[in-house]
Write an enzyme that holds these catalytic residues in place. Structure first.
Site: not given
Ligand code: 9WO
Length: 256
Positions: A94, A121
């Site tokens: 995100p 996380e």
């Molecule tokens: C989560 C997150 C939240 C706020 C700001 C930065 C952030 N980075 C991440 C992240 O890299 N999370 C990983 C991937 C692990 C947890 C689940 N992930 C994820 C990717 N949740 N949501 C996304 C995502 C990717 C692309 N567009 C929207 C949401």
């Protein structure tokens, strides 16, 4: 024809793309290649660990850099064996830059990328700092992992690849090919059981008039819902004088 290598703990997410609809056509025709790589296959302990507790405390787990790094090396080595150069590494987050149709067009015309799907996380920042070329967001919400974001990119790319859509024109004609939202669509019956009719212009067979009606509906909808897209189209010189007249009239031009 692009090749995408996906680093994921859950490759089952990608099976439906291969087995249904436009995605399947893209794979069957060889226009799109997809290889999944699991960090678990590159773990270095008996438990095949891919995550550990966060330094500094807090809830959840963090993906270990080392198994991801070895999965990435395996993917890039396999690409080289296939005669491809190392691909850019994209992480879905995100915090990334918003994916747009222009990016999708760029990926469709490229030799592909390595798509990193985080879980838990998050991913150890040192992996991101050393290996990730761009971070990509598909919207302002949090998912449980990067897989559905990666699928979003792959689905959007698949439908642009040559020979994949039923009509070669469909991708050209669709919404966003020129930065506007799409016009309404209608099919049979011309008057339905609710008494709702198809706009008469669409039944008339005057194709120039139909094209004008569709263009004006696109302009009107885009102005109302996404005025910033109208501003961008105007700045890029994509609006004709006739388009500007339709926008100024805001749907007041009679069509029936
Ligand atoms: C989560 C997150 C939240 C706020 C700001 C930065 C952030 N980075 C991440 C992240 O890299 N999370 C990983 C991937 C692990 C947890 C689940 N992930 C994820 C990717 N949740 N949501 C996304 C995502 C990717 C692309 N567009 C929207 C949401």
């Amino acid at each position: 024809m692009p090749r995408f290598d996906v680093l994921t703990l859950f490759d089952a997410y990608f099976a439906p793309l291969r087995s249904h609809g436009i995605g399947r056509r893209a794979f069957d025709s060889g226009a799109l290649q997809l290889h999944c790589w699991s960090p678990r296959d590159h773990a270095d302990d008996a438990h095949r660990s891919v995550d550990d507790r966060p330094y500094g405390g807090g809830p959840g787990m963090v993906m270990l850099a080392a198994p991801l790094e070895r999965a990435l090396a395996a993917a890039q080595a396999d690409r080289r064996r296939a005669g491809l150069a190392d691909a850019p590494v994209v992480l879905f987050s995100p915090a990334g830059r918003a994916l747009r149709q222009a990016d999708v067009e760029r990926w469709a015309a490229s030799s592909g990328a390595v798509l990193v799907c985080g879980r838990y996380e998050g991913v150890d920042q040192r992996f991101i700092d050393r290996h990730v070329d761009e971070e990509c967001s598909v919207g302002d919400y949090v998912l449980s992992g990067g897989e559905i974001a990666a699928l979003t990119l792959l689905d959007a790319v698949a439908r642009l690849l040559p020979g994949v859509l039923g009509s070669e024109q469909s991708a050209q004609q669709d919404s966003f090919s020129d930065g506007l939202l799409d016009c309404p669509h209608y099919t049979r019956p011309p008057l339905d059981a609710h008494g709702d009719a198809v706009p008469a212009v669409l039944l008339g067979g005057d194709h120039a008039r139909i094209a004008r009606w569709r263009r004006d509906r696109m302009l009107q909808l885009t102005l109302r819902r996404r005025p910033e897209l109208i501003a961008a189209a105007r700045a890029a010189g994509r609006l004709s004088r006739r388009d500007e007249a339709a926008l100024a009239a805001d749907g007041e031009i009679p069509y029936t």
